[in-house]
Motif scaffolding. Sequence first.
Motif, PDB file in Angstrom:
ATOM      1  N   LEU A 124      -5.529   1.972   5.857  1.00  0.00           N
ATOM      2  CA  LEU A 124      -5.157   2.344   4.493  1.00  0.00           C
ATOM      3  C   LEU A 124      -6.214   1.922   3.487  1.00  0.00           C
ATOM      4  CD1 LEU A 124      -1.351   1.506   4.545  1.00  0.00           C
ATOM      5  CD2 LEU A 124      -2.411   3.761   4.483  1.00  0.00           C
ATOM      6  N   GLU A 125      -6.800   0.751   3.723  1.00  0.00           N
ATOM      7  CA  GLU A 125      -7.855   0.279   2.807  1.00  0.00           C
ATOM      8  C   GLU A 125      -9.059   1.207   2.865  1.00  0.00           C
ATOM      9  OE1 GLU A 125     -10.632  -3.681   2.033  1.00  0.00           O
ATOM     10  OE2 GLU A 125      -8.981  -3.742   3.487  1.00  0.00           O
ATOM     11  N   SER A 128      -8.253   4.391   1.031  1.00  0.00           N
ATOM     12  CA  SER A 128      -8.198   4.228  -0.424  1.00  0.00           C
ATOM     13  C   SER A 128      -9.576   4.344  -1.066  1.00  0.00           C
ATOM     14  CB  SER A 128      -7.567   2.879  -0.775  1.00  0.00           C
ATOM     15  OG  SER A 128      -8.402   1.812  -0.354  1.00  0.00           O
ATOM     16  N   GLN A 129     -10.635   4.198  -0.264  1.00  0.00           N
ATOM     17  CA  GLN A 129     -11.991   4.302  -0.778  1.00  0.00           C
ATOM     18  C   GLN A 129     -12.552   5.717  -0.647  1.00  0.00           C
ATOM     19  OE1 GLN A 129     -14.113   1.352   1.485  1.00  0.00           O
ATOM     20  NE2 GLN A 129     -12.805  -0.330   0.801  1.00  0.00           N
ATOM     21  N   GLY A 163       1.114   3.937  -2.798  1.00  0.00           N
ATOM     22  CA  GLY A 163      -0.297   3.676  -2.517  1.00  0.00           C
ATOM     23  C   GLY A 163      -1.229   4.794  -2.942  1.00  0.00           C
ATOM     24  N   PHE A 164      -0.719   6.037  -2.943  1.00  0.00           N
ATOM     25  CA  PHE A 164      -1.557   7.193  -3.284  1.00  0.00           C
ATOM     26  C   PHE A 164      -0.763   8.128  -4.200  1.00  0.00           C
ATOM     27  CE2 PHE A 164      -2.857   5.500   0.759  1.00  0.00           C
ATOM     28  CZ  PHE A 164      -4.243   5.500   0.719  1.00  0.00           C
TER      29      PHE A 164
END
Length: 598
Positions: A124-125, A128-129, A163-164
Amino acid sequence: MTQDPAKVLHDVFGHAGFRGRQAEVVDHVMRGGSGLVLMPTGGGKSLCFQVPALCREGLAIVVSPLIALMEDQVAALRQQGVAAAALHSELEEPERREVWRSLNEGRLKLLYISPERLGMDGMLERLSQRDIALFAVDEAHCISQWGHHFRPEYRALSFLRSGFPEVPRLALTATADERTVDDIRAQLGLEDAPVFRSSFDRRNIHLAAAPREQERSQIRAFLREASDGRGAGIVYCGTRARAEQTADWLRADGYDAMPFHAGMPSEDKRDAHRRFARGDAVVMCATIAFGMGIDRPDVRFVAHLSLPQGPEGWYQEIGRAGRDGLPARALLLYGAGDIALARHRIQQSPASDEQKRIERARLDAMVGIAEAGTCRRRVLLRCFGEDLAEDCGHCDVCAAPPRLYDGTVAAQKLLSAALRTGNRFGLGHLVDVLRGRLTDKVAQFGHDQLPTFGVGKDVAEGAWRGVMRQLVSQGALDIAVENHGELVVTEAARPVLRGEHRVMLREELIRPRSARSSRETPQTSSDDPLFAALREWRKTEARTQQVPAYVIFHDATLAEIAARRPGSLRELRDVPGVGESKLQRYGEAVLAALAEAA
């Protein structure tokens, strides 16, 4: 820079236009919208996220529950020239490194991943980028605790909303009742997003159901009608042992039959799935461990040897037939014991009272489909909130509508016999009593002295089983599955015994009639020499590449090519299902195969 969806649809996937509600869904996602898509199996759900994934900037993430499903869709996309990959637990280390390299270098447009893997390894990290085009949650019913294939891991996908928040979230499923729909929307934060519903009517699948009386003879007759010798089929069996036994006797009959169940060694399961996927005309004798995510379009038949737990699961399983739009057949065999056993399992389960209530309602709906006296398709579709304007004309009930008669007296006789013998005997003994047969067992218990001895001679011996099964389905009789199958009269039988409730039975139980009509005979291109030649070319090409045959071209596409007989690449380009990538890759070979067979 975004691309035009219509151009992508034509150039990549080879289709001249969208079907049904596909265009609405694609337009909604292109504008950044989220939503829930309800489309039947074979209705084109994948294009609803694949087209906007290729048109929007960034990487599309597709959450999928099964490795086989991911691999098949990735293989199909690569055939169409799309940069797609999958991350799952069975990848070899070199393959895994290559996927990560492609991901890090921005070379991928679609990444298929399981819900478990999505939450591992800092995934997920990393995401996210990146610029994310969309999230597609396939088989979305798995996220709901009310869904027929609930997977707790799917529940964690609720983080996509927080998160998104700016990324479109598209949930897709082929089977979900209203409770499941509401739960999916709540879990993925789609309460205010639209629901795109398509008709669940798969008219190309002929539906039939029958009491399970002579199982092997019934299956043999079904396979003779349903199999064209080229497409595959699935026979769903209730237990692992039954799957093995069914495969054994079908092989003895000359069919290329294979078992599949969760208890088999992993390598054997992979081999069986590989043979099925590559296009062999096999009959898979399987438990429900086989099936979710099957993309093979030319499955010609699906049979069930016992009653499914509910309409959602049954509809999804029979929906694996005829995905290419060509004629297919579905047969359900069932018995009173199936109904009683299912009720017993629900009652004994550790689930909450609410969950048990829902499961009982699903079972009752499934029994209603099996025992339908009117158009079977209309009864099925009502389970999904859809009403047909008229009978379908393409099920066994429409082909030979059963007539109902007042069976109250016969029902009272059977119920009385069960009561007077103490609810301690099975149907065989009760029929002996009713028909006045003085067996050793009847004499031993003195049942020849009962008022019910001999009162049922007017009903044929075999018809009593139908009377019993319908009384079980209506809840007036139960079967003691935990003992020896004794018939037990329930509280619901009292109005029948007192004459307060009429029992309508189907006349077909007394005088069976053929359910086949000439208009139901499947019409395919299987006897066309050009079609056969194209299939043989495809089979060789698929084996060379070690990919499923259908990812090269579907049968429907080959049939259209055979019918049009294109003489040039320009003419071949106009055939639905032939995109630019496949035209460049296979065009000359297809034209050569046609010329050789002509």
